[in-house]
Design a protein around this motif. Structure first.
Motif, PDB file in Angstrom:
ATOM      1  N   ALA A   1     -14.916   2.514  19.272  1.00  0.00           N
ATOM      2  CA  ALA A   1     -15.095   3.862  19.306  1.00  0.00           C
ATOM      3  C   ALA A   1     -14.288   4.596  18.127  1.00  0.00           C
ATOM      4  O   ALA A   1     -14.925   5.531  17.848  1.00  0.00           O
ATOM      5  CB  ALA A   1     -14.904   4.191  20.845  1.00  0.00           C
ATOM      6  N   PHE A   2     -13.098   4.357  18.156  1.00  0.00           N
ATOM      7  CA  PHE A   2     -12.179   4.845  16.899  1.00  0.00           C
ATOM      8  C   PHE A   2     -11.095   3.684  16.785  1.00  0.00           C
ATOM      9  O   PHE A   2     -10.598   3.068  17.914  1.00  0.00           O
ATOM     10  CB  PHE A   2     -11.942   5.985  17.109  1.00  0.00           C
ATOM     11  N   SER A   3     -10.517   3.864  15.629  1.00  0.00           N
ATOM     12  CA  SER A   3      -9.400   2.855  15.333  1.00  0.00           C
ATOM     13  C   SER A   3      -8.582   3.674  14.261  1.00  0.00           C
ATOM     14  O   SER A   3      -9.173   4.041  13.046  1.00  0.00           O
ATOM     15  CB  SER A   3      -9.545   1.641  14.937  1.00  0.00           C
ATOM     16  N   THR A   4      -7.472   4.075  14.473  1.00  0.00           N
ATOM     17  CA  THR A   4      -6.587   4.787  13.375  1.00  0.00           C
ATOM     18  C   THR A   4      -4.986   4.130  13.372  1.00  0.00           C
ATOM     19  O   THR A   4      -4.356   3.745  14.264  1.00  0.00           O
ATOM     20  CB  THR A   4      -6.644   6.088  13.908  1.00  0.00           C
ATOM     21  N   TYR A   5      -4.531   4.347  12.100  1.00  0.00           N
ATOM     22  CA  TYR A   5      -3.120   4.380  12.068  1.00  0.00           C
ATOM     23  C   TYR A   5      -2.481   5.650  12.562  1.00  0.00           C
ATOM     24  O   TYR A   5      -3.039   6.646  12.547  1.00  0.00           O
ATOM     25  CB  TYR A   5      -2.858   4.105  10.367  1.00  0.00           C
ATOM     26  N   LEU A   6      -1.058   5.604  12.861  1.00  0.00           N
ATOM     27  CA  LEU A   6      -0.204   6.632  12.966  1.00  0.00           C
ATOM     28  C   LEU A   6       1.044   6.426  12.409  1.00  0.00           C
ATOM     29  O   LEU A   6       1.790   5.725  12.869  1.00  0.00           O
ATOM     30  CB  LEU A   6      -0.324   6.989  14.650  1.00  0.00           C
ATOM     31  N   GLY A   7       1.251   6.948  11.496  1.00  0.00           N
ATOM     32  CA  GLY A   7       2.509   6.851  10.847  1.00  0.00           C
ATOM     33  C   GLY A   7       2.972   7.626   9.516  1.00  0.00           C
ATOM     34  O   GLY A   7       2.061   8.370   9.281  1.00  0.00           O
ATOM     35  N   GLY A   8       4.198   7.733   9.274  1.00  0.00           N
ATOM     36  CA  GLY A   8       4.573   8.252   8.059  1.00  0.00           C
ATOM     37  C   GLY A   8       5.130   7.422   7.032  1.00  0.00           C
ATOM     38  O   GLY A   8       4.899   6.303   7.032  1.00  0.00           O
TER      39      GLY A   8
ATOM     40  N   PRO B   1      -8.241  -2.898  10.851  1.00  0.00           N
ATOM     41  CA  PRO B   1      -9.657  -2.563  10.980  1.00  0.00           C
ATOM     42  C   PRO B   1      -9.398  -1.137  11.489  1.00  0.00           C
ATOM     43  O   PRO B   1      -9.169  -0.795  12.728  1.00  0.00           O
ATOM     44  CB  PRO B   1     -10.146  -3.401  11.777  1.00  0.00           C
ATOM     45  N   THR B   2     -10.036   0.025  10.817  1.00  0.00           N
ATOM     46  CA  THR B   2     -10.092   1.319  11.249  1.00  0.00           C
ATOM     47  C   THR B   2     -11.537   1.913  11.122  1.00  0.00           C
ATOM     48  O   THR B   2     -12.305   1.173  10.939  1.00  0.00           O
ATOM     49  CB  THR B   2      -9.385   2.315  10.365  1.00  0.00           C
ATOM     50  N   SER B   3     -11.700   2.728  11.947  1.00  0.00           N
ATOM     51  CA  SER B   3     -13.031   3.372  12.358  1.00  0.00           C
ATOM     52  C   SER B   3     -12.954   4.911  13.020  1.00  0.00           C
ATOM     53  O   SER B   3     -12.127   5.125  13.835  1.00  0.00           O
ATOM     54  CB  SER B   3     -14.004   2.579  13.316  1.00  0.00           C
ATOM     55  N   HIS B   4     -13.620   5.669  12.203  1.00  0.00           N
ATOM     56  CA  HIS B   4     -13.774   7.045  12.797  1.00  0.00           C
ATOM     57  C   HIS B   4     -11.946   7.405  12.946  1.00  0.00           C
ATOM     58  O   HIS B   4     -11.803   8.353  13.855  1.00  0.00           O
ATOM     59  CB  HIS B   4     -14.285   7.379  14.018  1.00  0.00           C
ATOM     60  N   ALA B   5     -11.259   7.039  12.008  1.00  0.00           N
ATOM     61  CA  ALA B   5      -9.806   7.043  11.910  1.00  0.00           C
ATOM     62  C   ALA B   5      -9.517   8.615  11.482  1.00  0.00           C
ATOM     63  O   ALA B   5      -9.737   9.313  10.425  1.00  0.00           O
ATOM     64  CB  ALA B   5      -9.342   6.245  10.867  1.00  0.00           C
ATOM     65  N   LEU B   6      -8.233   9.198  12.356  1.00  0.00           N
ATOM     66  CA  LEU B   6      -7.766  10.447  12.045  1.00  0.00           C
ATOM     67  C   LEU B   6      -6.790  10.244  10.764  1.00  0.00           C
ATOM     68  O   LEU B   6      -6.872  11.020   9.684  1.00  0.00           O
ATOM     69  CB  LEU B   6      -6.797  10.868  13.024  1.00  0.00           C
ATOM     70  N   LEU B   7      -6.228   8.949  10.628  1.00  0.00           N
ATOM     71  CA  LEU B   7      -5.427   8.562   9.586  1.00  0.00           C
ATOM     72  C   LEU B   7      -5.708   7.199   9.175  1.00  0.00           C
ATOM     73  O   LEU B   7      -5.364   6.094   9.809  1.00  0.00           O
ATOM     74  CB  LEU B   7      -3.858   8.545   9.999  1.00  0.00           C
ATOM     75  N   PRO B   8      -6.629   7.024   8.218  1.00  0.00           N
ATOM     76  CA  PRO B   8      -7.273   5.843   7.913  1.00  0.00           C
ATOM     77  C   PRO B   8      -6.229   4.933   6.952  1.00  0.00           C
ATOM     78  O   PRO B   8      -6.826   3.519   6.812  1.00  0.00           O
ATOM     79  CB  PRO B   8      -8.679   6.390   6.975  1.00  0.00           C
ATOM     80  N   GLY B   9      -5.284   5.404   6.240  1.00  0.00           N
ATOM     81  CA  GLY B   9      -4.400   4.572   5.385  1.00  0.00           C
ATOM     82  C   GLY B   9      -3.228   4.353   6.213  1.00  0.00           C
ATOM     83  O   GLY B   9      -2.673   5.162   6.901  1.00  0.00           O
ATOM     84  N   PHE B  10      -2.640   3.200   5.627  1.00  0.00           N
ATOM     85  CA  PHE B  10      -1.204   2.865   5.947  1.00  0.00           C
ATOM     86  C   PHE B  10      -0.342   3.903   5.445  1.00  0.00           C
ATOM     87  O   PHE B  10      -0.288   4.426   4.225  1.00  0.00           O
ATOM     88  CB  PHE B  10      -0.991   1.479   5.453  1.00  0.00           C
TER      89      PHE B  10
END
Length: 364
Positions: free
Chosen positions: A145-152, A116-125
């Motif tokens: 408030a926000f939820s984001t992936y962080l990855g490459g 689950p993402t919201s206001h995400a800087l990186l919304p995709g896997f």
């Protein structure tokens, strides 16, 4: 320490693991971890049902794990809220922090492409088997408030985080992605290297440090932290000036250290702990030091006191760990826990001790 204030189970019919805890100024406890129980007790939840899914290789699949976040009141008598947090893959929460307004930030890693993402800087896997995630829940626990992936394109782990007085979020973890979305900071390039046995090498891991704005809308900085060996960042603390202090473990002989550091070379031929302090902009090292003896060490946690000293915990194997005014001056055997206090400039230890018996001990 002679009387129990409260103690409670928290779990369902599956397996439930607590990995992190934070406490606010009113004594409420915030707990995070991961579970594959479909019947974990939820209250005022952002996500009441488990994310579901089957994980592992057939024919021995198991129910996937979801992260969870729970808030207990100061008496431990009731949950203010309790929620799952996850998608249809495995989701493992590892670190938690709470800001002055009672908002909770959680990090960990996930294999879910539908986290689950919201206001995400990186919304995709991003790719690979695992991505880190960063989630901020509002004070009610019922809204992101926000939820984001962080990855490459490699594997990315979120392991520790902190918040400062403005609500900015500081994250650390480990990655072997060469294409993290770096933003300013100290090291803009992945250090690389091959790790593992000759027959099954893999791209070495680097640590990383990231600072998010309070609303999660931008990176203040995101930097790699490591050499050409394996570098694993586990703990993070933030001082009053907004400098991040990170602890972890390294096999790199070229880990970035500063000239006046307490220990500028590795202490042994295996793994050493490290402690590194970044300036508030994340663009330079205030100090960075190895911390180890002739055996293997790892620094799994760090805190900072009002004088800016770093209180470092972890474990050590073998002899020669640097000691100052120790409570226990020799290893008890096998792995011992350690506690060390590093001065504000990272140039000297003010205290350091073994802590352990004849078995294995690890401080986390």
């Amino acid at each position: 320490g002679e009387k129990l204030i409260y103690a409670t189970y928290f779990g369902g019919s599956g397996e439930d693991f607590a990995t992190g805890i934070a406490v606010d100024s009113e004594g409420n406890a915030y707990v995070t971890g991961y579970t594959n129980s479909a019947d974990l007790p939820t209250v005022h939840a952002f996500q009441a049902p488990q994310g579901g899914g089957s994980c592992g290789a057939a024919p021995s699949t198991t129910p996937c794990f979801d992260a969870f976040v729970a808030k207990l009141d100061a008496t431990g008598a009731q949950f203010v809220y309790s929620t799952y947090l996850g998608g249809s893959g495995d989701d493992y929460a590892q670190g938690i922090a709470v800001d002055a307004a009672g908002n909770v930030v959680v990090t960990g890693f996930t294999s879910s492409t539908d986290f689950p993402t919201s206001h995400a800087l990186l919304p995709g896997f991003g790719g690979g088997a695992l991505d880190a995630f960063v989630v901020k829940l509002d004070a009610s626990g019922s809204r992101l408030a926000f939820s984001t992936y962080l990855g490459g394109s490699g594997d990315d782990f979120g392991t520790g985080l902190g918040v400062d007085g403005t609500g900015s979020v500081y994250l650390t973890g480990t990655t072997n992605s060469p294409d993290l979305p770096v933003a300013g900071g100290l090291e803009r390039a992945y250090a690389g290297g091959a790790c593992g046995a000759l027959s099954s090498t893999y791209s070495c891991f680097d640590g990383y440090v990231a600072k998010f704005s309070a609303d999660g809308a931008r990176f203040e900085y995101l930097t790699y932290l490591g050499g050409t060996g394996g570098d694993y960042a586990y703990g993070i603390a933030v001082d009053a000036a907004g400098s991040a202090i990170v602890s972890g473990m390294t096999t790199s002989h070229d880990f970035p250290v500063t000239l006046q550091a307490f220990q500028t070379t590795g202490g042994g031929n295996n793994t050493d702990a490290f402690v590194a302090k970044l300036d508030p902009a994340g663009s330079s090292l205030v100090y960075s030091t190895y911390l180890g003896g002739i055996g293997a060490e790892s620094a799994s946690g760090v805190a900072v006191d009002a004088e800016g000293r770093a209180l470092v915990m972890g474990y050590t194997y073998g002899s020669g760990f640097p000691l100052v005014n120790p409570i226990q001056s020799a290893s008890g055997g096998f792995y011992d826990a350690f506690l060390a206090i590093l001065n504000e400039g990272g140039t000297a230890l003010e205290f350091s001790t073994y802590f352990g018996g004849t078995g294995n001990e690890r401080a986390r």
